[in-house]
Design an enzyme around this catalytic site. Structure first.
Site, PDB file in Angstrom:
ATOM      1  N   ARG A   1      41.134  39.814  37.924  1.00 23.01           N
ATOM      2  CA  ARG A   1      41.285  40.003  36.599  1.00 23.01           C
ATOM      3  C   ARG A   1      42.306  41.158  36.209  1.00 23.01           C
ATOM      4  O   ARG A   1      41.799  42.252  36.850  1.00 23.01           O
ATOM      5  CB  ARG A   1      40.042  40.074  35.710  1.00 23.01           C
ATOM      6  CG  ARG A   1      40.269  40.148  34.357  1.00 23.01           C
ATOM      7  CD  ARG A   1      38.566  40.223  33.815  1.00 23.01           C
ATOM      8  NE  ARG A   1      37.979  41.669  34.036  1.00 23.01           N
ATOM      9  CZ  ARG A   1      37.023  42.021  33.095  1.00 23.01           C
ATOM     10  NH1 ARG A   1      36.624  41.304  32.142  1.00 23.01           N
ATOM     11  NH2 ARG A   1      36.827  43.240  33.199  1.00 23.01           N
TER      12      ARG A   1
ATOM     13  N   TYR B   1      33.615  51.168  25.199  1.00 22.16           N
ATOM     14  CA  TYR B   1      34.333  51.844  26.525  1.00 22.16           C
ATOM     15  C   TYR B   1      35.437  51.080  26.749  1.00 22.16           C
ATOM     16  O   TYR B   1      35.885  51.439  27.827  1.00 22.16           O
ATOM     17  CB  TYR B   1      33.147  51.993  27.473  1.00 22.16           C
ATOM     18  CG  TYR B   1      32.535  50.923  27.786  1.00 22.16           C
ATOM     19  CD1 TYR B   1      32.764  49.886  28.437  1.00 22.16           C
ATOM     20  CD2 TYR B   1      31.160  50.634  27.301  1.00 22.16           C
ATOM     21  CE1 TYR B   1      32.134  48.757  28.835  1.00 22.16           C
ATOM     22  CE2 TYR B   1      30.211  49.643  27.471  1.00 22.16           C
ATOM     23  CZ  TYR B   1      30.691  48.611  28.484  1.00 22.16           C
ATOM     24  OH  TYR B   1      29.958  47.763  28.708  1.00 22.16           O
ATOM     25  N   LYS B   2      35.757  50.043  26.388  1.00 25.35           N
ATOM     26  CA  LYS B   2      36.832  49.314  26.775  1.00 25.35           C
ATOM     27  C   LYS B   2      38.084  49.658  26.047  1.00 25.35           C
ATOM     28  O   LYS B   2      38.558  50.956  26.296  1.00 25.35           O
ATOM     29  CB  LYS B   2      36.634  47.847  26.546  1.00 25.35           C
ATOM     30  CG  LYS B   2      35.509  47.177  27.441  1.00 25.35           C
ATOM     31  CD  LYS B   2      35.410  45.669  27.351  1.00 25.35           C
ATOM     32  CE  LYS B   2      34.080  45.297  27.783  1.00 25.35           C
ATOM     33  NZ  LYS B   2      33.595  45.725  29.316  1.00 25.35           N
TER      34      LYS B   2
END
Length: 407
Positions: A366, A219-220
């Site tokens: 991030r 899913y990234k």
């Protein structure tokens, strides 16, 4: 440097620019969180509609055969294999990263009788460490954590498995996979690599590194959607000795024989457990096909250019944040992480401006640079927004500092 002018030049020369149109992205949003959840490929809804309306709605149970549902886990795994330098028959798409970690840690322990220690580093992704703890609670394993610079020296004759995340989820720092794998093998240990922040973002060659096992999520950077199936890799040389503990019916050699006794399927297929999630695999396949079409080498080259440009833009705006990612772009994944005591509030202030990054406890902002759909102009704009947030102090808004679920 004029960031906007330079961004326009870079975007005009970007060979990957046309691929942005293959993704669905909301207007007014700069998405710097593709390292947590990838954007939606435009083809995915139509594929899911076909699976729902035709294969399920009309084909019903016949689609297990007619639409190839039975083969999906292996087929999608075979498409992921070239993205991570694996050979045919070494990768299968199934379950979650956590479940696959458990399977392969247990399998490694069985392959190294007399050794119980799983070596990793503090600050590794929590689920990796939790899966070790689960086996430790059953008396099957002992967890040992040492700082990354001491890993090689810690590889003693009691180590069964070295378990590391290739690209660190918080800092983006990248391990030398080949060197650490060689060191582990010299000590008689096996190695399990978590590729969740690597697959589809940085070049990986499991075969050249002589890796034993690997897992990763879908899913990234693979853009398979929230909760997409993960994948597992086992080198061919270990297939004959592979015994995984979750002996579900889809990992059986003949699942529809309905035998009372378990007989594992040959090769990588035995890593399956329960019934494959057809809808999840269908969505994942779209993302995998698209990333494979673009090519990991080109994606990595652009992602490093994006992150370097972001740093240059910050410098142009006079921003001096502590970057905890490696300064050498070749030593990090497709992200930059910055330390600030009010990182959470800064992250929320950016989100309020339409710049979506994320926060990691206790003090890390991030920002991910997914090159398949991110433009240099967006990177320049994100740097400007960050500079303005810091200069204006708007992050001091009480609502921004009140922690809740983080995007």
């Amino acid at each position: 440097m004029n960031p906007q002018a330079r961004a326009a030049e870079f975007d005009a020369a970007d060979a990957l620019a046309p691929f942005r149109a293959r993704f669905s992205l909301p207007e007014g949003v700069i998405y710097l969180d593709g390292n947590s959840l990838g954007a939606l490929p435009r083809a995915t809804p139509e594929v899911l509609r076909r699976v729902l309306e035709q294969e399920w709605g009309e084909g019903l149970i016949r689609s297990w055969n007619d639409a190839g549902w039975f083969e999906m886990a292996g087929r999608v795994g075979a498409k992921i294999a070239p993205l991570i330098g694996a050979a045919p028959g070494e990768v299968i798409a199934c379950d979650s990263t956590s479940v696959n970690l458990f399977k392969l840690i247990a399998a490694a322990l069985r392959m190294r009788p007399g050794r119980k220690v799983i070596l990793s580093e503090p600050g590794n992704f929590p689920t990796d460490l939790y899966m070790i703890a689960g086996l430790e609670a059953q008396g099957l394993a002992t967890r040992r954590l040492v700082e990354r610079e001491a890993l090689v020296d810690a590889l003693g004759d009691d180590i069964a498995l070295l378990l590391l995340t290739h690209v660190h989820y918080k800092t983006g720092a990248m391990h030398d996979m080949a060197a650490l794998t060689r060191a582990a093998h010299a000590a008689g240990a096996l190695v399990l690599w978590d590729l969740s922040h690597s697959t589809g973002a940085v070049p990986v060659d499991l075969t050249a590194a002589e890796a034993d096992f690997a897992v990763g999520c879908g899913y990234k950077y693979l853009c398979g959607g929230p909760g997409a199936p993960a994948f597992a890799f086992v080198a061919h040389r270990h297939h004959a000795d592979l015994v995984q503990p979750l002996t579900g019916w889809f990992g059986h050699a003949a699942p529809f024989a309905f035998s009372d006794d378990y007989v594992p399927a040959p090769g990588i297929a035995q890593l399956q457990c329960g019934t494959p999630p057809v809808l999840g695999l269908a969505a994942l396949e779209v993302g995998v096909d698209l990333i494979a079409e673009i090519g990991v080498a080109r994606l990595y080259e652009k992602s490093q250019a994006l992150s370097q440009f972001f740093l240059a833009c910050l410098a142009a705006h006079g921003v001096a944040l502590e970057c905890v990612s490696p300064p050498d772009s070749s030593a990090r994944g497709s992200q930059l992480s910055f330390r600030h005591p009010e990182a959470y509030a800064i992250c929320q202030a950016l989100i309020a401006r339409g710049v979506i990054g994320d926060f990691r406890d206790p003090d890390v902002l991030r920002l991910g640079f997914a090159p398949a759909y991110l433009r240099f102009a967006e990177v320049a704009a994100a740097a400007r927004h960050l500079a303005e947030v810091l200069a204006s102090g708007e992050w001091q808004n009480a609502a921004f500092g009140q922690r809740a679920a983080v995007t």
